[in-house]
Scaffold this motif. Structure first.
Motif, PDB file in Angstrom:
ATOM      1  N   ARG A  81       0.842  -1.197   0.000  1.00 40.55           N
ATOM      2  CA  ARG A  81       0.000   0.000   0.000  1.00 40.55           C
ATOM      3  C   ARG A  81       0.869   1.235   0.000  1.00 40.55           C
ATOM      4  O   ARG A  81       1.869   1.302   0.711  1.00 40.55           O
ATOM      5  CB  ARG A  81      -0.866   0.043   1.254  1.00 40.55           C
ATOM      6  N   GLU A  82       0.454   2.210  -0.789  1.00 45.67           N
ATOM      7  CA  GLU A  82       1.096   3.524  -0.779  1.00 45.67           C
ATOM      8  C   GLU A  82       0.229   4.413   0.098  1.00 45.67           C
ATOM      9  O   GLU A  82      -0.987   4.487  -0.092  1.00 45.67           O
ATOM     10  CB  GLU A  82       1.167   4.080  -2.198  1.00 45.67           C
ATOM     11  N   MET A  83       0.866   5.068   1.074  1.00 50.85           N
ATOM     12  CA  MET A  83       0.112   5.872   2.017  1.00 50.85           C
ATOM     13  C   MET A  83       0.639   7.297   2.034  1.00 50.85           C
ATOM     14  O   MET A  83       1.797   7.538   1.705  1.00 50.85           O
ATOM     15  CB  MET A  83       0.235   5.254   3.418  1.00 50.85           C
ATOM     16  N   ASP A  84      -0.234   8.207   2.422  1.00 50.80           N
ATOM     17  CA  ASP A  84       0.165   9.593   2.610  1.00 50.80           C
ATOM     18  C   ASP A  84       0.047   9.886   4.100  1.00 50.80           C
ATOM     19  O   ASP A  84      -1.043   9.855   4.656  1.00 50.80           O
ATOM     20  CB  ASP A  84      -0.751  10.516   1.803  1.00 50.80           C
ATOM     21  N   VAL A  85       1.180  10.141   4.751  1.00 50.14           N
ATOM     22  CA  VAL A  85       1.190  10.425   6.185  1.00 50.14           C
ATOM     23  C   VAL A  85       1.762  11.828   6.370  1.00 50.14           C
ATOM     24  O   VAL A  85       2.951  12.054   6.167  1.00 50.14           O
ATOM     25  CB  VAL A  85       2.049   9.382   6.946  1.00 50.14           C
ATOM     26  N   ASP A  86       0.905  12.768   6.682  1.00 51.50           N
ATOM     27  CA  ASP A  86       1.312  14.169   6.878  1.00 51.50           C
ATOM     28  C   ASP A  86       2.131  14.682   5.692  1.00 51.50           C
ATOM     29  O   ASP A  86       3.175  15.326   5.878  1.00 51.50           O
ATOM     30  CB  ASP A  86       2.123  14.318   8.175  1.00 51.50           C
ATOM     31  N   GLY A  87       1.685  14.351   4.488  1.00 54.38           N
ATOM     32  CA  GLY A  87       2.364  14.826   3.284  1.00 54.38           C
ATOM     33  C   GLY A  87       3.553  13.988   2.855  1.00 54.38           C
ATOM     34  O   GLY A  87       4.157  14.271   1.829  1.00 54.38           O
ATOM     35  N   ARG A  88       3.902  12.967   3.637  1.00 54.73           N
ATOM     36  CA  ARG A  88       5.008  12.078   3.267  1.00 54.73           C
ATOM     37  C   ARG A  88       4.436  10.838   2.603  1.00 54.73           C
ATOM     38  O   ARG A  88       3.484  10.239   3.095  1.00 54.73           O
ATOM     39  CB  ARG A  88       5.792  11.641   4.516  1.00 54.73           C
ATOM     40  N   LYS A  89       5.028  10.453   1.462  1.00 56.83           N
ATOM     41  CA  LYS A  89       4.623   9.210   0.811  1.00 56.83           C
ATOM     42  C   LYS A  89       5.382   8.062   1.451  1.00 56.83           C
ATOM     43  O   LYS A  89       6.611   8.080   1.516  1.00 56.83           O
ATOM     44  CB  LYS A  89       4.956   9.248  -0.677  1.00 56.83           C
ATOM     45  N   ILE A  90       4.638   7.091   1.938  1.00 53.18           N
ATOM     46  CA  ILE A  90       5.235   5.930   2.596  1.00 53.18           C
ATOM     47  C   ILE A  90       4.619   4.679   1.983  1.00 53.18           C
ATOM     48  O   ILE A  90       3.400   4.593   1.826  1.00 53.18           O
ATOM     49  CB  ILE A  90       4.982   5.970   4.120  1.00 53.18           C
ATOM     50  N   TRP A  91       5.478   3.726   1.632  1.00 54.74           N
ATOM     51  CA  TRP A  91       5.024   2.457   1.095  1.00 54.74           C
ATOM     52  C   TRP A  91       5.166   1.402   2.185  1.00 54.74           C
ATOM     53  O   TRP A  91       6.202   1.320   2.854  1.00 54.74           O
ATOM     54  CB  TRP A  91       5.844   2.034  -0.114  1.00 54.74           C
ATOM     55  N   VAL A  92       4.119   0.607   2.362  1.00 55.87           N
ATOM     56  CA  VAL A  92       4.114  -0.455   3.353  1.00 55.87           C
ATOM     57  C   VAL A  92       3.821  -1.774   2.641  1.00 55.87           C
ATOM     58  O   VAL A  92       2.865  -1.870   1.874  1.00 55.87           O
ATOM     59  CB  VAL A  92       3.040  -0.192   4.445  1.00 55.87           C
ATOM     60  N   VAL A  93       4.680  -2.768   2.889  1.00 55.42           N
ATOM     61  CA  VAL A  93       4.471  -4.103   2.351  1.00 55.42           C
ATOM     62  C   VAL A  93       4.342  -5.048   3.539  1.00 55.42           C
ATOM     63  O   VAL A  93       5.220  -5.093   4.400  1.00 55.42           O
ATOM     64  CB  VAL A  93       5.654  -4.554   1.460  1.00 55.42           C
ATOM     65  N   LEU A  94       3.233  -5.770   3.583  1.00 53.13           N
ATOM     66  CA  LEU A  94       3.004  -6.748   4.643  1.00 53.13           C
ATOM     67  C   LEU A  94       2.942  -8.134   4.014  1.00 53.13           C
ATOM     68  O   LEU A  94       2.324  -8.312   2.961  1.00 53.13           O
ATOM     69  CB  LEU A  94       1.690  -6.460   5.370  1.00 53.13           C
ATOM     70  N   ALA A  95       3.568  -9.100   4.660  1.00 52.52           N
ATOM     71  CA  ALA A  95       3.551 -10.477   4.168  1.00 52.52           C
ATOM     72  C   ALA A  95       3.372 -11.415   5.353  1.00 52.52           C
ATOM     73  O   ALA A  95       3.874 -11.142   6.450  1.00 52.52           O
ATOM     74  CB  ALA A  95       4.849 -10.788   3.436  1.00 52.52           C
ATOM     75  N   GLN A  96       2.671 -12.515   5.101  1.00 49.16           N
ATOM     76  CA  GLN A  96       2.426 -13.476   6.167  1.00 49.16           C
ATOM     77  C   GLN A  96       2.170 -14.846   5.562  1.00 49.16           C
ATOM     78  O   GLN A  96       1.499 -14.968   4.533  1.00 49.16           O
ATOM     79  CB  GLN A  96       1.211 -13.029   6.973  1.00 49.16           C
ATOM     80  N   SER A  97       2.698 -15.877   6.222  1.00 48.03           N
ATOM     81  CA  SER A  97       2.507 -17.235   5.736  1.00 48.03           C
ATOM     82  C   SER A  97       1.037 -17.627   5.813  1.00 48.03           C
ATOM     83  O   SER A  97       0.292 -17.150   6.670  1.00 48.03           O
ATOM     84  CB  SER A  97       3.364 -18.215   6.538  1.00 48.03           C
ATOM     85  N   VAL A  98       0.643 -18.474   4.879  1.00 47.47           N
ATOM     86  CA  VAL A  98      -0.710 -19.022   4.847  1.00 47.47           C
ATOM     87  C   VAL A  98      -0.613 -20.512   4.542  1.00 47.47           C
ATOM     88  O   VAL A  98       0.375 -20.978   3.972  1.00 47.47           O
ATOM     89  CB  VAL A  98      -1.609 -18.333   3.792  1.00 47.47           C
ATOM     90  N   SER A  99      -1.649 -21.206   4.907  1.00 47.10           N
ATOM     91  CA  SER A  99      -1.730 -22.629   4.587  1.00 47.10           C
ATOM     92  C   SER A  99      -2.659 -22.783   3.397  1.00 47.10           C
ATOM     93  O   SER A  99      -3.807 -22.338   3.433  1.00 47.10           O
ATOM     94  CB  SER A  99      -2.279 -23.395   5.793  1.00 47.10           C
ATOM     95  N   VAL A 100      -2.126 -23.374   2.325  1.00 46.58           N
ATOM     96  CA  VAL A 100      -2.905 -23.575   1.108  1.00 46.58           C
ATOM     97  C   VAL A 100      -2.820 -25.065   0.753  1.00 46.58           C
ATOM     98  O   VAL A 100      -1.756 -25.539   0.350  1.00 46.58           O
ATOM     99  CB  VAL A 100      -2.355 -22.712  -0.059  1.00 46.58           C
TER     100      VAL A 100
END
Length: 174
Positions: A81-100
């Motif tokens: 996700r690309e976020m705007d925090v007080d005018g700063r562009k911040i990219w956050v990547v979250l990853a988590q294992s899953v059972s498939v």
């Protein structure tokens, strides 16, 4: 922060703060999210692809481990996700294992069933990026202390250097 894993478990959580000079944040994110390109620059990738199971994009990643250890593989989901925090562009990547169930374990490869990563990238105010990463996995089996020490002291800095080099080569290869 509360201790998520008791010390006697022998498992480590890694927190990484660093910078990638001359790599703008959007470029870093593009390089990080590009699985096909990662196969070209990450020497530890044995197999890496994204597939859709029941409408959800899932990543399969097999990591080369040094002999005599068996390789590890991961099945996980991630989101950027690309976020705007007080005018700063911040990219956050979250990853988590899953059972498939459709992504069965392979003989001779140890499945990492517990994996979590949070990555945050923003501008360093110049031409580069500031990077923060939280990382945990339970690699399973007995991992010798020399490998844990190598990962902490050499593996992570080498990965950041490799990623920086990959950022420089990205526009040429895509």
């Amino acid at each position: 922060l509360p201790i998520l894993f008791p010390q006697q478990s022998g498992l480590y959580e890694y927190k990484i703060f660093g910078g990638l000079a001359d790599c703008p944040p959007k470029l870093c994110v593009d390089v990080y999210m590009d699985l096909d390109f990662r196969k070209q620059w990450d020497q530890y990738v044995k197999e890496l692809y994204e597939k859709t199971y029941d409408g959800e994009k899932v990543i399969y990643w097999e990591v080369k481990y040094p002999f005599p250890l068996s390789n590890r593989d991961y099945v996980y989901i991630r989101e950027c996700r690309e976020m705007d925090v007080d005018g700063r562009k911040i990219w956050v990547v979250l990853a988590q294992s899953v059972s498939v169930p459709q992504c069965a374990e392979k003989p001779g490869i140890t499945r990492v069933k517990s994996y979590k990563q949070s990555l945050v990238i923003e501008s360093d105010g110049k031409t580069g990026s500031k990077v923060y990463m939280y990382y945990f996995d339970n690699p399973g089996g007995m991992i010798p202390s020399w490998l844990v020490n190598w990962a902490a002291k050499s593996g992570v800095p080498t990965f950041l250097k490799d990623m920086q080099k990959a950022c420089r080569n990205y526009s040429k290869s895509t």
